[in-house]
Write an enzyme that holds these catalytic residues in place. Structure first.
Site, short mmCIF file in Angstrom:
data_model
loop_
_atom_site.label_atom_id
_atom_site.label_comp_id
_atom_site.label_asym_id
_atom_site.label_seq_id
_atom_site.Cartn_x
_atom_site.Cartn_y
_atom_site.Cartn_z
N GLY A 1 15.79 -37.63 61.85
CA GLY A 1 16.31 -38.45 60.76
C GLY A 1 17.34 -39.46 61.25
N ASP B 1 12.24 -30.92 63.44
CA ASP B 1 12.01 -31.82 62.29
C ASP B 1 10.56 -31.67 61.86
OD1 ASP B 1 13.76 -34.73 61.52
OD2 ASP B 1 11.83 -34.28 60.60
N LEU C 1 10.61 -19.30 61.28
CA LEU C 1 10.45 -19.81 62.65
C LEU C 1 11.11 -18.85 63.63
CD1 LEU C 1 11.54 -23.56 62.13
CD2 LEU C 1 9.23 -22.61 62.04
N SER D 1 16.70 -32.22 55.39
CA SER D 1 16.50 -32.39 53.94
C SER D 1 16.15 -33.84 53.67
CB SER D 1 17.80 -32.07 53.17
OG SER D 1 17.65 -32.41 51.80
N TYR E 1 18.29 -32.50 44.53
CA TYR E 1 19.17 -32.77 45.68
C TYR E 1 20.58 -32.26 45.40
CZ TYR E 1 21.13 -35.35 49.63
OH TYR E 1 21.74 -35.71 50.81
N GLN F 1 30.38 -12.48 53.14
CA GLN F 1 29.72 -11.17 53.20
C GLN F 1 29.28 -10.78 54.60
OE1 GLN F 1 26.82 -10.99 50.04
NE2 GLN F 1 26.02 -9.01 50.74
N THR G 1 26.07 -43.46 54.07
CA THR G 1 26.21 -43.89 55.46
C THR G 1 25.08 -44.87 55.77
OG1 THR G 1 27.10 -41.71 55.94
CG2 THR G 1 26.40 -43.00 57.82
N ARG H 1 16.82 -46.68 50.07
CA ARG H 1 18.25 -46.75 49.80
C ARG H 1 18.68 -48.20 49.63
NH1 ARG H 1 20.73 -41.80 52.72
NH2 ARG H 1 18.82 -41.21 53.76
#
Ligand code: UDP
Length: 317
Positions: free
Chosen positions: A12, A33, A63, A76, A146, A163, A176, A187
């Site tokens: 990303g 990714d 995984l 994300s 989101y 915990q 950003t 964006r």
């Protein structure tokens, strides 16, 4: 032996810049990714360097991960059109993906830094937003996958810390921008540059009076690296540039100028639940990280403009 860092969301915009920085700082890096919104070309430099490995994998599946000293969990979708196109996937990666990362971190003793977001404040009724503000979020709105996904990520981190003794840092990242933003991300900064360099209309949503605070990517990465090294009990920390606040219309005007003054500015309907104003209260970051963004909006935008210009040239040929 160099220490190993795992970076999720490595392909990303932020992930790939973080990978480059960690390699420079002497880490071995495993980048993960699923390439749903990340792009391999962002990792072109990293893939030529020693100590970097890439694995295409989806964190929503179980995984087998190698032991690591650090895990930077950035995976994300992050732009409104991307997460609104896959709300279930967005909730799942922030829930199951984060749970998997935390369990692995505790099992191998790794420290985790997670990317949260200014969206946890929703459409804020407090301005600027300090970390102590609990936010104003529509739990079932179009952005909730989101906003609530990241709020759940934070809650999960807090629970694992209490915990199971997880060693966690939480970055609340504000808008950003910079090179490697995906041109089709949707964006505001990427849309305006792509439109500007094409001479196409610049699409201001609503009146354009809504604001965001824009932080240049190099500053943000420095903030992440400092937060990783911060004491364990810091809680969430805002990372963004309060001096980079601009209205969408101001941004449109600047980007229009930077791209040769050809594009008309047009007004289109505003998205649902779009926050009105957003600016980080940076006192905590300054105190704990001794960090301050350095790149002024004008400088950052002109560097970003060059990147989008090169992209437009490449695509035009
Ligand atoms: N926006 C706009 N035109 C666009 C894309 C976005 O006017 O082509 C506006 C959007 O309505 C919002 C702001 O720019 O008020 C920031 O949107 P973005 O999707 O970049 O990020 P957000 O901060 O909402 O997650």
């Amino acid at each position: 032996m160099k220490p190993r860092a795992i970076v999720t969301g490595a392909a990303g915009f932020l992930g790939s810049h973080l990978v480059d920085r960690l390699l420079t700082d002497g880490w071995m890096v495993l980048g993960i990714d699923n390439l749903s919104s990340g792009r391999l070309e962002n990792l072109a430099l990293a893939r030529e360097r020693q100590g970097f490995q890439f694995r295409r994998a989806d964190l929503r599946r179980k995984l087998r991960l190698p032991p690591a000293t650090a895990i930077f969990h950035l995976a994300s979708p992050a732009s409104p059109p991307r997460y609104e196109a896959d709300p279930i996937g967005t909730l799942e990666v922030n829930a199951f993906g984060t749970a998997q990362v935390l369990a692995h971190a505790v099992s191998c003793g790794a420290r985790v830094l997670v990317s949260s977001t200014s969206e946890v404040y929703g459409d804020p009724q407090v301005h600027p937003q300090p970390e102590s503000y609990w936010g104003h979020v529509n739990p079932i709105g179009v952005r909730s996958c989101y906003d609530e996904g990241k709020r759940f990520l934070e809650a999960l981190c807090a629970a694992w810390q209490r915990q199971r003794g997880a060693d966690v840092r939480i970055a609340r990242i504000f808008n950003t921008y910079g090179p490697r933003m995906a041109p089709d991300d949707g964006r505001v900064v990427s849309n305006f540059f792509v439109q500007g360099w094409r001479g196409a209309p610049i699409t201001v949503q609503g009146t354009g009076r809504q604001s965001r605070s824009f932080c240049y990517v190099d500053d943000l990465i420095e903030g992440l690296v400092r937060l990783y090294a911060a004491p364990p009990d810091t809680g969430p920390v805002n990372l963004g540039n309060p001096r980079g606040e601009a209205t969408v219309l101001q941004l449109a005007t600047r980007i229009r100028r930077l791209t040769g003054d050809r594009s008309p500015i047009v007004f289109v309907p505003r998205a649902a639940d779009d926050p009105e104003r957003r600016r980080p209260d940076l006192r905590k970051a300054r105190r704990i990280l001794d960090w301050e963004p350095k790149v002024p909006l004008a400088t950052g935008l002109s560097r970003t403009s060059e990147y989008f210009h090169r992209l437009a040239d490449r695509r035009g040929r």
